[in-house]
Design a protein around this motif. Structure first.
Motif, PDB file in Angstrom:
ATOM      1  N   TYR A   3       0.835  -1.207   0.000  1.00 52.62           N
ATOM      2  CA  TYR A   3       0.000   0.000   0.000  1.00 52.62           C
ATOM      3  C   TYR A   3       0.869   1.256   0.000  1.00 52.62           C
ATOM      4  O   TYR A   3       0.596   2.215  -0.728  1.00 52.62           O
ATOM      5  N   ILE A   4       1.912   1.245   0.814  1.00 54.41           N
ATOM      6  CA  ILE A   4       2.779   2.422   0.906  1.00 54.41           C
ATOM      7  C   ILE A   4       3.512   2.657  -0.411  1.00 54.41           C
ATOM      8  O   ILE A   4       3.611   3.793  -0.888  1.00 54.41           O
ATOM      9  N   GLU A   5       4.020   1.599  -1.018  1.00 58.48           N
ATOM     10  CA  GLU A   5       4.707   1.742  -2.305  1.00 58.48           C
ATOM     11  C   GLU A   5       3.769   2.282  -3.381  1.00 58.48           C
ATOM     12  O   GLU A   5       4.148   3.128  -4.191  1.00 58.48           O
ATOM     13  N   THR A   6       2.527   1.797  -3.371  1.00 59.85           N
ATOM     14  CA  THR A   6       1.539   2.283  -4.335  1.00 59.85           C
ATOM     15  C   THR A   6       1.253   3.760  -4.117  1.00 59.85           C
ATOM     16  O   THR A   6       1.173   4.545  -5.072  1.00 59.85           O
ATOM     17  N   LEU A  29       5.234   7.607   6.084  1.00 62.00           N
ATOM     18  CA  LEU A  29       4.423   6.423   5.763  1.00 62.00           C
ATOM     19  C   LEU A  29       5.060   5.135   6.268  1.00 62.00           C
ATOM     20  O   LEU A  29       4.357   4.232   6.759  1.00 62.00           O
ATOM     21  N   GLN A  30       6.388   5.030   6.171  1.00 57.36           N
ATOM     22  CA  GLN A  30       7.046   3.828   6.688  1.00 57.36           C
ATOM     23  C   GLN A  30       6.895   3.736   8.204  1.00 57.36           C
ATOM     24  O   GLN A  30       6.718   2.642   8.752  1.00 57.36           O
ATOM     25  N   LEU A  35       0.533   1.693  12.859  1.00 54.69           N
ATOM     26  CA  LEU A  35      -0.756   2.324  13.177  1.00 54.69           C
ATOM     27  C   LEU A  35      -1.810   1.943  12.147  1.00 54.69           C
ATOM     28  O   LEU A  35      -2.962   1.625  12.506  1.00 54.69           O
ATOM     29  N   LEU A  36      -1.453   1.975  10.881  1.00 55.73           N
ATOM     30  CA  LEU A  36      -2.397   1.614   9.825  1.00 55.73           C
ATOM     31  C   LEU A  36      -2.816   0.159   9.947  1.00 55.73           C
ATOM     32  O   LEU A  36      -3.972  -0.197   9.693  1.00 55.73           O
ATOM     33  N   ASP A  37      -1.885  -0.696  10.341  1.00 49.52           N
ATOM     34  CA  ASP A  37      -2.182  -2.116  10.510  1.00 49.52           C
ATOM     35  C   ASP A  37      -3.143  -2.333  11.677  1.00 49.52           C
ATOM     36  O   ASP A  37      -4.032  -3.196  11.622  1.00 49.52           O
ATOM     37  N   LYS A  38      -2.974  -1.525  12.707  1.00 50.23           N
ATOM     38  CA  LYS A  38      -3.797  -1.648  13.911  1.00 50.23           C
ATOM     39  C   LYS A  38      -5.170  -1.005  13.738  1.00 50.23           C
ATOM     40  O   LYS A  38      -6.151  -1.430  14.359  1.00 50.23           O
TER      41      LYS A  38
END
Length: 450
Positions: A3-6, A29-30, A35-38
């Motif tokens: 997602y971050i690479e996109t 973003l890295q 946080l995004l996963d949680k």
């Protein structure tokens, strides 16, 4: 592709040729991936895609006349990134290196820096490729008036409140404010960093440097350490560097370096602060003139390290304070610092460490304070200036300084607690990025699609 690479690839497509902006975005973003996963609701509401795009980007031509009557043309910028937490807030930079990438990276960083202060501030940044060096006061005044003639329609005390930055000191703020008042007919706190007798705040000139040291004290105290007797490397010789050196002396430390575009001064006995102020604030001279008064000091020309870093980071010491400009500390510099006994690195400039240097520093386990947390004292005191302007009052030096100390302590605690929450207690970069992002993202969700 992740997602971050996109997201980064899409950003490079929509904002081409902006490497500093990509670097700042990738760092955030890295860091926030845990946080995004949680909390998948941030992804469901496309918070990342919304936050990496400025709410407004303003670019304009600045036409002015020099002392010889020749018409000059420069480019002006104001990027209003996020008003989620308050009016846009961020400095104006006048320097030949200014371009869209520089302004966007600074504005993006400003969102999260301002969020970390706990104050009601959005994020923005502005500037021009105009160089005030070697220009007369009248030339600087004419340029500032031309710049503000376009900018004034986009700013206001509750809309966007610019401040100074590199190349924009109290002189430039005065000329900008005067033109704003002439055009808008409002005497209001539309700019911060003003002179004391017409709305400025005590401690504002010192705030970024002082705040940097206050943050360092909190970080070291939490690790049973202190600044007392530490030899310190400071880069830069501008406002931030000078007041960092001043506060380091007050804390019992020994700052032994400073630098400018020509080279580095290494003075083992400690930098002569009075002389440094005279050279850079009054005479606007080169650091090589320092040797006229202190032949025991060493001047290392910049050309000695053209491609592999900076001399200031090759000197043995215990603490390092990069206070000059972005990407001034390379991977090679970081290796040299680790080998020379550095135990903490605290960023005074915005994004002074390259991504490779950051990775090496974090892997080495050195105490590391990212700029968006450590150098937030300047913008915090700008907000205190705004509060004083709104109430038509002026607080004492001691009162503003105490508030600044409280803000910096709170920022450190916020970063440290967030790092612990995400199981990386020594990673203040992760703590700062997640804490700042989460505050803005939650407010965005609460405010709806705006």
């Amino acid at each position: 592709m992740s997602y971050i690479e996109t997201t980064l690839r899409n950003l490079q497509r929509s904002s081409p040729c902006q490497p500093e902006f990509y670097q700042a975005t990738e760092e955030i973003l890295q860091s926030i991936y845990p946080l995004l996963d949680k909390n998948p609701h941030y992804l469901q509401q496309n918070i990342v895609e919304r936050i990496v795009e400025p709410e407004r980007q303003i670019m304009f031509r600045v036409v002015w006349q020099d002392d010889e009557g020749k018409v000059q043309v420069n480019k002006g910028y104001r990027v209003q990134f996020s008003s989620t937490l308050g009016p846009y807030k961020g400095g104006i930079r006048f320097h030949p290196s200014v371009n869209a990438s520089t302004i966007k990276f600074l504005g993006f960083e400003q969102i999260f820096k301002n969020a970390l202060t706990g104050l009601s501030l959005g994020g923005g940044k502005g500037g021009s490729d105009f160089d005030p060096k070697n220009r007369s006061d009248n030339e600087v005044m004419r340029f500032c008036q031309a710049f503000m003639t376009e900018l004034y329609r986009h700013i206001g005390a509750t809309i966007d409140v610019p401040a100074g930055d590199i190349g924009v000191s109290q002189r430039e703020i005065g000329y900008l404010f005067g033109q704003y008042k002439r055009l808008n007919r409002h005497f209001e706190g539309v700019l911060t960093g003003k002179a004391l007798n017409w709305g400025g705040s005590l401690v504002r000139p010192e705030a970024t440097g002082y705040g940097l040291v206050y943050f360092t004290e909190n970080m070291l105290q939490a690790n049973d350490d202190c600044l007392d007797s530490k030899k310190c490397l400071v880069s830069g010789a501008g406002n931030v560097a000078i007041h960092t050196i001043e506060k380091l002396y007050q804390c019992g430390a020994l700052p032994i370096t400073c630098s400018d575009s020509t080279g580095t001064i290494h003075h083992a006995k400690g930098i002569d602060l009075i002389l440094l102020r005279e050279l850079k604030e009054e005479r606007r001279g080169s650091l090589i003139e320092y040797l006229d008064s202190h032949p025991d000091a060493e001047f290392i020309p910049r050309k000695n390290y053209p491609n592999d870093g900076h001399a200031v980071w090759r000197i043995k010491a215990e603490a390092a304070f990069p206070c000059a400009t972005q990407n001034e500390l390379s991977e090679a510099d970081a290796k040299a610092l680790c080998q020379n006994g550095i135990t903490c690195i605290v960023e005074g400039a915005n994004m002074p460490c390259t991504a490779e240097a950051q990775a090496l520093i974090l892997a080495a386990g050195i105490h590391y304070a990212p700029s968006k947390a450590a150098n937030a004292g300047g913008v915090a005191t700008s907000q205190l200036e705004m509060a004083q302007n709104a109430g038509m009052i002026q607080w004492s030096f001691a009162e503003v300084d105490q508030r600044l100390q409280t803000v910096m302590k709170d920022i450190y605690q916020r970063c440290a607690e967030t790092a612990i929450e995400f199981h990386q207690p020594s990673n203040l970069m992760l703590g700062a990025n997640i804490a700042g992002f989460r505050k803005v993202a939650d407010a965005m969700l609460e405010q709806g699609l705006v």
